[in-house]
Each structure stands twice: as C-alpha cells, then as structure tokens.
Design an enzyme around this catalytic site. Structure first.
Site, PDB file in Angstrom:
ATOM      1  N   ALA A  40       0.834  -1.202   0.000  1.00  0.00           N
ATOM      2  CA  ALA A  40       0.000   0.000   0.000  1.00  0.00           C
ATOM      3  C   ALA A  40       0.869   1.253   0.000  1.00  0.00           C
ATOM      4  CB  ALA A  40      -0.934   0.000   1.205  1.00  0.00           C
ATOM      5  N   GLU A  41       1.940   1.227   0.810  1.00  0.00           N
ATOM      6  CA  GLU A  41       2.825   2.388   0.840  1.00  0.00           C
ATOM      7  C   GLU A  41       3.511   2.580  -0.510  1.00  0.00           C
ATOM      8  OE1 GLU A  41       5.244   3.054   4.719  1.00  0.00           O
ATOM      9  OE2 GLU A  41       4.386   1.032   4.778  1.00  0.00           O
ATOM     10  N   TYR A  42       3.904   1.457  -1.107  1.00  0.00           N
ATOM     11  CA  TYR A  42       4.551   1.510  -2.422  1.00  0.00           C
ATOM     12  C   TYR A  42       3.589   2.124  -3.448  1.00  0.00           C
ATOM     13  CZ  TYR A  42       6.960  -0.134  -6.620  1.00  0.00           C
ATOM     14  OH  TYR A  42       7.600  -0.211  -7.827  1.00  0.00           O
ATOM     15  N   ASP A  43       2.337   1.662  -3.401  1.00  0.00           N
ATOM     16  CA  ASP A  43       1.342   2.204  -4.330  1.00  0.00           C
ATOM     17  C   ASP A  43       1.177   3.703  -4.158  1.00  0.00           C
ATOM     18  OD1 ASP A  43       0.937  -0.259  -5.330  1.00  0.00           O
ATOM     19  OD2 ASP A  43      -0.914  -0.663  -4.221  1.00  0.00           O
ATOM     20  N   SER A  88      26.536 -20.570 -26.383  1.00  0.00           N
ATOM     21  CA  SER A  88      25.724 -21.504 -25.599  1.00  0.00           C
ATOM     22  C   SER A  88      26.667 -22.370 -24.775  1.00  0.00           C
ATOM     23  CB  SER A  88      24.832 -22.335 -26.492  1.00  0.00           C
ATOM     24  OG  SER A  88      25.608 -22.947 -27.474  1.00  0.00           O
ATOM     25  N   LEU A  89      26.126 -23.335 -24.085  1.00  0.00           N
ATOM     26  CA  LEU A  89      26.939 -24.131 -23.170  1.00  0.00           C
ATOM     27  C   LEU A  89      27.017 -25.568 -23.641  1.00  0.00           C
ATOM     28  CD1 LEU A  89      25.526 -22.910 -19.745  1.00  0.00           C
ATOM     29  CD2 LEU A  89      27.805 -22.458 -20.655  1.00  0.00           C
ATOM     30  N   GLU A 120      25.310 -22.802 -10.183  1.00  0.00           N
ATOM     31  CA  GLU A 120      24.047 -22.071 -10.032  1.00  0.00           C
ATOM     32  C   GLU A 120      22.976 -22.773 -10.862  1.00  0.00           C
ATOM     33  OE1 GLU A 120      24.512 -18.261 -12.625  1.00  0.00           O
ATOM     34  OE2 GLU A 120      26.514 -18.958 -12.105  1.00  0.00           O
ATOM     35  N   LYS A 122      20.353 -23.626 -13.664  1.00  0.00           N
ATOM     36  CA  LYS A 122      20.168 -23.234 -15.059  1.00  0.00           C
ATOM     37  C   LYS A 122      18.674 -22.980 -15.245  1.00  0.00           C
ATOM     38  CE  LYS A 122      21.468 -24.568 -19.741  1.00  0.00           C
ATOM     39  NZ  LYS A 122      20.178 -24.659 -20.426  1.00  0.00           N
ATOM     40  N   ASP A 124      15.230 -22.227 -17.016  1.00  0.00           N
ATOM     41  CA  ASP A 124      14.679 -22.592 -18.318  1.00  0.00           C
ATOM     42  C   ASP A 124      13.789 -21.467 -18.822  1.00  0.00           C
ATOM     43  OD1 ASP A 124      14.291 -24.121 -20.503  1.00  0.00           O
ATOM     44  OD2 ASP A 124      12.953 -25.563 -19.550  1.00  0.00           O
ATOM     45  N   TYR A 236      22.942 -13.607 -15.034  1.00  0.00           N
ATOM     46  CA  TYR A 236      23.950 -14.621 -14.725  1.00  0.00           C
ATOM     47  C   TYR A 236      25.330 -14.332 -15.310  1.00  0.00           C
ATOM     48  CZ  TYR A 236      22.368 -16.255 -19.302  1.00  0.00           C
ATOM     49  OH  TYR A 236      22.013 -16.325 -20.617  1.00  0.00           O
ATOM     50  N   LYS A 301      30.769 -22.958 -13.471  1.00  0.00           N
ATOM     51  CA  LYS A 301      31.681 -21.988 -14.098  1.00  0.00           C
ATOM     52  C   LYS A 301      32.983 -21.911 -13.304  1.00  0.00           C
ATOM     53  CE  LYS A 301      27.687 -19.226 -15.450  1.00  0.00           C
ATOM     54  NZ  LYS A 301      26.846 -18.058 -15.181  1.00  0.00           N
ATOM     55  N   LYS A 325      23.112 -31.260 -17.135  1.00  0.00           N
ATOM     56  CA  LYS A 325      21.683 -31.365 -17.460  1.00  0.00           C
ATOM     57  C   LYS A 325      20.995 -32.338 -16.516  1.00  0.00           C
ATOM     58  CE  LYS A 325      20.214 -29.788 -21.302  1.00  0.00           C
ATOM     59  NZ  LYS A 325      19.391 -28.584 -21.466  1.00  0.00           N
ATOM     60  N   CYS A 419     -23.225 -36.163 -19.499  1.00  0.00           N
ATOM     61  CA  CYS A 419     -22.285 -36.287 -18.385  1.00  0.00           C
ATOM     62  C   CYS A 419     -21.979 -37.767 -18.159  1.00  0.00           C
ATOM     63  CB  CYS A 419     -22.888 -35.669 -17.130  1.00  0.00           C
ATOM     64  SG  CYS A 419     -21.928 -36.021 -15.657  1.00  0.00           S
ATOM     65  N   CYS A 422     -23.661 -38.731 -14.448  1.00  0.00           N
ATOM     66  CA  CYS A 422     -25.096 -38.731 -14.157  1.00  0.00           C
ATOM     67  C   CYS A 422     -25.956 -38.812 -15.413  1.00  0.00           C
ATOM     68  CB  CYS A 422     -25.473 -37.504 -13.330  1.00  0.00           C
ATOM     69  SG  CYS A 422     -25.463 -35.981 -14.292  1.00  0.00           S
ATOM     70  N   CYS A 437     -21.479 -30.163 -16.869  1.00  0.00           N
ATOM     71  CA  CYS A 437     -22.680 -30.905 -16.509  1.00  0.00           C
ATOM     72  C   CYS A 437     -23.546 -29.954 -15.692  1.00  0.00           C
ATOM     73  CB  CYS A 437     -22.301 -32.130 -15.680  1.00  0.00           C
ATOM     74  SG  CYS A 437     -23.732 -32.838 -14.839  1.00  0.00           S
ATOM     75  N   CYS A 442     -25.491 -33.845  -9.583  1.00  0.00           N
ATOM     76  CA  CYS A 442     -24.583 -34.839 -10.163  1.00  0.00           C
ATOM     77  C   CYS A 442     -23.633 -35.371  -9.085  1.00  0.00           C
ATOM     78  CB  CYS A 442     -23.787 -34.203 -11.301  1.00  0.00           C
ATOM     79  SG  CYS A 442     -22.510 -35.292 -11.943  1.00  0.00           S
TER      80      CYS A 442
HETATM   81  S1  IVH Z   1      25.892 -18.907 -18.362  1.00  0.00           S
HETATM   82  C1  IVH Z   1      28.480 -18.573 -22.517  1.00  0.00           C
HETATM   83  N1  IVH Z   1      24.170 -19.264 -16.455  1.00  0.00           N
HETATM   84  O1  IVH Z   1      21.523 -21.511 -20.819  1.00  0.00           O
HETATM   85  C2  IVH Z   1      27.143 -18.873 -22.035  1.00  0.00           C
HETATM   86  N2  IVH Z   1      23.434 -19.599 -18.676  1.00  0.00           N
HETATM   87  O2  IVH Z   1      22.927 -23.186 -23.131  1.00  0.00           O
HETATM   88  C3  IVH Z   1      27.085 -18.565 -20.579  1.00  0.00           C
HETATM   89  N3  IVH Z   1      21.070 -20.204 -18.867  1.00  0.00           N
HETATM   90  O3  IVH Z   1      22.034 -19.301 -23.456  1.00  0.00           O
HETATM   91  C4  IVH Z   1      25.770 -18.902 -20.064  1.00  0.00           C
HETATM   92  N4  IVH Z   1      20.621 -20.156 -16.729  1.00  0.00           N
HETATM   93  O4  IVH Z   1      20.250 -18.687 -21.772  1.00  0.00           O
HETATM   94  C5  IVH Z   1      24.375 -19.295 -17.769  1.00  0.00           C
HETATM   95  N5  IVH Z   1      22.736 -19.511 -14.639  1.00  0.00           N
HETATM   96  C6  IVH Z   1      22.951 -19.540 -15.958  1.00  0.00           C
HETATM   97  C7  IVH Z   1      21.925 -19.850 -16.866  1.00  0.00           C
HETATM   98  C8  IVH Z   1      22.204 -19.882 -18.232  1.00  0.00           C
HETATM   99  C9  IVH Z   1      20.121 -20.353 -17.931  1.00  0.00           C
HETATM  100  C10 IVH Z   1      20.856 -20.387 -20.332  1.00  0.00           C
HETATM  101  C11 IVH Z   1      21.372 -19.242 -21.156  1.00  0.00           C
HETATM  102  C12 IVH Z   1      22.280 -19.817 -22.193  1.00  0.00           C
HETATM  103  C13 IVH Z   1      21.930 -21.266 -22.132  1.00  0.00           C
HETATM  104  C14 IVH Z   1      23.184 -22.055 -22.428  1.00  0.00           C
END
Ligand code: IVH
Length: 686
Positions: A40-43, A88-89, A120, A122, A124, A236, A301, A325, A419, A422, A437, A442
C-alpha cells in the site's frame, strides 16, 4: 493526496526523489526479496509520482517507473548486433562428464591443484542481453543466432525486476560507463498455470510450458501485452564492460546485485573442487521440484575470471563453463485411453491414461488434456504415441503426438454430449470453451465438492480420503458437506475397511475441524474463483461470513485484487438459497470460523508498525537476522543504513560508523537492553 507542487522546479525535485525511492524499494523487493514497505505504501509513492507527471508531462523521463505499462505496438523487431557473441553451453549428462570437464580445464591451464567453481541453477527461459550506458538501460535484445538478436527493449522495460536505471546500493563501486548484462527471462510455474487457465477460459491455446510462455511474451510485437505477463529475470553474466573489473564470477554477481540487478544468489555456491561441484549439482537436482520456477540443470563456471580469460572459447561455447543437465522432464509414452472427469464446478475435463513412464524421477500414469479444443488442436487420439512432460509440481501434460508412430488404429476423441457420471446433457456457456454438466445433483460434482471441503487448505479433515467419500456418497450418507458433522460411528463402521479405531479417529478429526479460520471456511465453500489467497483477502475485509454474504458488487470490487469476475461469482453463490442454507447448516453443526485480527487488534499486535530500525554492532542475546525477524514480526522495518527516516539505531558491541551518523541526525539510539524491552521483554532468540 497532498497538493501537487505549484512550481516546476519543486515538482522536478520531488519527482526525482520519488523515482529514487521507488527504485530503492524495487531493489529491496525484487532483488533482495526483502521489502521494507507495504504494498500500500509503495502504491502511494507510485500514485504520487503519477499525479506529478500528469500535472507536468514535461517531467516524464524514459526511465520513470511509470513508463512500464508498455509502448505502442511495433511492426517488426529491429536487429541488434551483440558486441560480444552470446554463446551456448556444452552439456554434461553425468558425473563422469563433469570430471572430464574439470580435467580439461586443469590441463588447459596447466594446474594440478583443484580449481574453484561456482554452481548455479540453469533457468529454463529465454536469454536476453541488457545494455546499460552510464547506468541507463538503453537496449535489450534476445540471443538470436548468438551474433545478432532482436531488439525487445520496449518489452523488457515492462518487466518490473529489470531496473531501468542502476544505482550503487551499499558501498558498491561506481556504475560503469558500459555494462552489458546477460540473464534469463522466465515465468514462475504458478503464474504460468494461472495464465494458461485464463487463456483456456478465453478460448485461446495454452502455452506448452513456462519457457514458451516467457519467450512468447518477450517476442511480442505489442509491449502492452508483455506488460500484462508475469515475467521475471535472473542475471547470470556479462558481455562487454567498460569502467569496472572483477576478479571472480561470484564477486561480479554480488556487484551486479548491489547495482540493482536480480541475481540468483540464494542458490549460487562456490565449490572448492569438482567433487563438491558434483554434490551441489545433485542437491539442486533433488530440490528441483521445490523451485517456484523451472530449472533444467546446473551451470558450472570457473570462478576466477583470469582463468576464464585464458581458457577462452571454442566455436560456440566457452571452455570455462558447462551445463550439467538434469534428467529430462519429457518422455515418450502411449495413450491407453481418454477418460472424461467431472470436476467440482461440473466442468468436464478429458484425461489421458498413459502407459506408466518415469518422467524426471516420478512415475506418470495420467496427463490432463485440458479441453476438447486442445485435443483437436494437437490432434490427440487414443492409442497415440505422445511426448508427456512434467514441470515442477504441475499436472503432467501431453506436449505433442509423434504422428510418425501412427498405425491407423488410433481412435479420435470427441467430447460426450452427456455427463459420464449422471447422464445429464452437457452445456457450453456462451464465450466458454469448457463443457459442463448442469445437474446440481450430479454425484461427481458432489464428490469433488466434498473432497475440496475436507482438503488441507480448507477444513483439513484428516483421514477423510477419496475412497471413504465415494462410499459415503454411494450409500447416501452424505448429501452435502454439513452431513459430515452428523455422521455416527455405526455408519462409519459399516463402510469397507474401517475399524473401530479409524472410525473414532475420523470422528475426532471432524470434531476438530469445527475450530477453523474464517478464510479456510470461505475457501471450503468452493465458490468459483475463490482460491485460498482470495479467501484470505475476503476474510480480512469482511470479518464474518454474514458480512460477506451481504456484500454488494460495488463493495466487493472496491477491494484490491477482487475484480468483476470474482465479485459476480461471490454474489451469485450467495443468491442461491441452497448455498445459504448450506452455510446455515454448517454453522448450526458447530463450525466456528475465527475472523482474522481486525485493525484495532492489529495495532496491539504490531506495536512497531511504521517504525524504521537500523542495526549496528554485535548483539549478545541474538543474531542480527533474529533481531530483524522480531522487529518485522512486530510490524517494524529494518534498513541497512541510517537516514533521516530512521527511527531507532540498535547498538550492539563494537558498533560501526552508523552510530556517528545516527548521532549527527539525532536518531534515537537503543542499547541492547532497551531494545529487548521494546520487543516486549525477557525473550532472547525466538
Ligand atoms: S551462463 C556462454 N548461467 O543456458 C554462455 N546460462 O545453453 C554462458 N542459462 O544461453 C551462459 N541459466 O540462456 C548461464 N545460470 C545460468 C543460466 C544460463 C540459464 C541459459 C542461457 C544460455 C543457455 C546455455
């Protein structure tokens, strides 16, 4: 509201102050998950800023928190070239592959000692890059092909946890000239499910999973649509940075957080060697279903950034990181048959019975198919080979049919016109996709309503399981929830597999359930659109079931979070004499719903309401976080630095510079004893 400043310069000063204040509270709420003020205060702060900007439109800045509602729709996305490619990873699917990764890293660096890693979750979701120039968000883009992405700035600006301006909270370093931050935009599982329910009600196809929902929302040509989607971000990593340097990944993440960016600190670990990396990856996988959002792995990492630089990258992925994974949460199986279930509100839901299959560690035998439109859209037939998926605690779903596996013997499905329980002819209300239904008597509806009534969040009658309820309904012993309260022991003993002891336990549990809270009672009634959260809001507002029953539509709609749909549903529930008679019978049976504390009681329960505390030095009797907890439990707030708004500075042993500052500002200083007295006495710790 106070008067709007008469003069432009004064208005400008106040608008700037309000923006800084709102940014700080966003940081507390979104980044630290530790708000200092009420919603409420934030609002109030937001409304005040809006009023000033309305009176002086020239004062609106692009980074004002009022500018998050979403800009005008676009024709297409512009392209953005990433200064540093977004790679990508590589994946590791088991412990051996993690060990092999560690060996590659050490061989490349030529070190024999263990390497320190961070681990950390990952997330999705969808990768984005946020570019900040001198602390201002200038561009946000998607990953695209890694080199060129799409300009989604207007959409990303609507995500409340993305700061439009960076600040230097705590003693963090100065904001760099250029900061490219990378992160994952995602949607919480609960928010995703709510969004899908809404879409199904509106006749729109639901999203297949939270990732698609997040990606679809970010890659939206109309930012006003994005603004309505409950998106969130975890940062990240970084791309190019000018004007700041770090030694480790962890140090960098902490610094990003102190600049106001949301990072997943509670779940990040520094691990001194690969064995501990493996342990923590496993721990995350075990806890996977407890996360409110979907994670599909853990990212490992190399912590030292100079090592990362030496390791460099291969064609598409860095040598210094790897994704562990988790076991997939999608599997292939076969639909044995499609059955139609009747819910509490009479809604007919098709459910697929599957050949049992293990998905992400749990055996799945059934999956929801939502409704007939969904089945048609995905062309799902009995006998089909399908991909099923499970997300967190979500009910498993059929993602798609593998049509290449069809033999021609599969049977298309159509919704019954009667249904299945029934036999009444089903109905479809105008504008709805759901078939219902209409028969109020029922037995399926009754069974579901009873199950809901006794469930944990409602009357919480332990031991009253599905099998017993089915028998009670079949034998006509229970025709509505109030009948539970007149059940006799002989009746229970006449049911299958119920002995003396469990009959008595059941009667005791029924008796115990009479003492309940008003909000649980409201929830137990099973009013459409009134879930646990809404029931809680209603109980606070109305304080009694009578007051709720008599509420007008206007009064209901004046309550925050209660919209016309919920209001209509409550009104029509209490207009039905059968429902009011049921409520009367339940109260006559002895149910005593306890109202929540009202404002007067609250004042005595929350004696520190509105008071702001700062802590310095070490307390003897409790830890800092215990002290914080207790202040908050009594309605007070705790800030990290002393300002003119601080009411009390609590001083323990060897206090820091805050003491001097408090003295300068004339803030009241409490030693540990007077602080304890204020907390209401003797208690240490809890
Ligand atoms: S580090 C050089 N950290 O996973 C890439 N990626 O396949 C360094 N992702 O495209 C990525 N959580 O979108 C990193 N804690 C995390 C992540 C993360 C999700 C995704 C990211 C990246 C894909 C890699």
């Amino acid at each position: 509201m106070e008067d709007i400043p008469k003069d432009l310069r004064e208005a400008k000063r106040e608008a700037e102050r309000l923006r800084a204040e709102i940014r700080y509270h966003n940081y507390r709420y979104y980044v630290l998950d530790d708000p200092e003020i009420s919603d409420a205060e934030y609002d109030r702060l937001m409304r005040r800023l809006q009023a000033i900007e309305e009176a002086y439109p020239s004062l609106v800045t692009p980074d004002s928190p009022t500018q998050r509602v979403g800009a005008e729709p676009m024709e297409a996305f512009a392209q953005v070239r990433h200064r540093v490619p977004m790679l990508s990873l590589e994946n590791a699917v088991d412990h051996e592959e993690l060990k092999a990764f560690d060996e590659r890293v050490r061989r490349f660096l030529g070190v024999t000692d263990p390497i320190e890693y961070t681990v950390e979750p990952k997330i999705d979701g969808l990768a984005v890059e946020l570019v900040y120039e001198h602390g201002k968000l200038v561009v946000a883009s998607t990953r695209g092909d890694g080199y060129v992405g799409e300009d989604v700035t207007q959409n990303v600006k609507t995500i409340l946890s993305v700061p439009l301006t960076l600040d230097s909270y705590k003693e963090a370093r100065a904001i760099p000239e250029l900061l490219e931050v990378r992160g994952e935009v995602y949607m919480d599982i609960a928010a995703f499910e709510e969004l899908n329910r809404q879409r199904i009600r509106q006749g729109l196809p639901p999203f297949a999973n939270p990732r698609n929902a997040a990606a679809g929302s970010v890659r939206q040509l109309d930012p006003r649509v994005t603004a309505k989607r409950p998106l969130n971000i975890f940062c990240y990593g970084v791309g190019e940075v000018r004007g700041a340097s770090f030694e480790t990944h962890m140090e960098m993440m902490i610094c990003l957080q102190e600049w106001g960016l949301r990072v997943n600190r509670p779940h990040m670990r520094v691990c001194p060697d690969i064995d501990q990396v493996i342990d923590y990856c496993e721990a995350l996988e075990d806890k996977r279903s407890e996360f409110p959002y979907e994670i599909d792995g853990a990212v490992v990492k190399v912590n030292r950034l100079d090592f990362q630089a030496r390791l460099g990258e291969k064609a598409r992925s860095p040598r210094w990181a790897i994704a562990y994974k988790f076991k997939p949460s999608q599997e292939t199986t076969r639909i044995l048959k499609i059955e139609v279930q009747v819910g509490r509100t009479g809604a007919l839901t098709p459910v697929a019975h599957l050949e049992p299959v293990e998905v992400g560690g749990v055996v799945v035998k059934r999956a929801t198919l939502h409704n007939e439109d969904e089945i048609k859209r995905k062309d799902i037939r009995e006998g089909d080979t399908v991909i099923v998926q499970r997300a967190g605690d979500v009910i498993p779903e059929v993602v798609k049919v593998i049509t290449s596996k069809r033999t021609g013997k599969e049977k298309p499905f159509s919704m019954p016109s009667n249904c299945p329980v029934c036999g009444a002819s089903v109905e479809k209300r105008p504008g709805e996709v759901v078939v219902r239904c209409p028969n109020p008597k029922c037995p399926a509806k009754l069974r579901e309503a009873l199950k809901h009534f006794v469930s944990k969040g409602a009357m919480n009658i332990e031991g009253l399981g599905e099998k017993i309820i089915d028998q009670l309904v079949e034998r006509g012993m229970v025709k509505d929830p109030s009948d539970f309260y007149s059940l006799r022991k002989e009746q229970l003993l006449s049911l299958d597999k119920i002995a003396e002891k469990s009959a008595q336990n059941l009667l005791d549990a029924i008796e115990r359930s009479k003492r309940t809270t008003l909000s649980k009672f409201i929830y137990a009634l099973g009013i459409r659109h009134v879930g646990e959260h809404v029931a809680e809001i209603l109980s606070r507002h109305f304080q009694s079931i009578d007051a709720l029953a008599q509420a007008s539509k206007e009064e209901l709609e004046s309550i925050p979070e209660i919209g016309p749909e919920i209001a209509d549903s409550i009104i029509s529930f209490f207009q039905d004499p059968q429902n009011t008679a049921l409520v009367d019978r339940l109260l006559e049976a002895g149910i005593r719903p306890e109202p929540p504390p009202g404002p007067a009681q609250e004042a005595s329960l929350l004696p520190l309401k509105g008071k702001s505390f700062v802590l310095t030095g070490t307390l003897k009797g409790m830890t800092r976080s215990q002290a914080k907890e207790r202040i908050k439990a009594l309605g007070g707030s705790v800030a990290s630095s002393v300002s003119s708004k601080t009411d009390y500075l609590v001083v323990g042993e060897s206090p820091g510079s805050k003491l001097q500052k408090a003295k300068e500002l004339g803030v009241e200083i409490l030693d540990e004893d007077s602080f304890l007295k204020m907390l209401g006495g003797e208690g240490h710790g809890k």
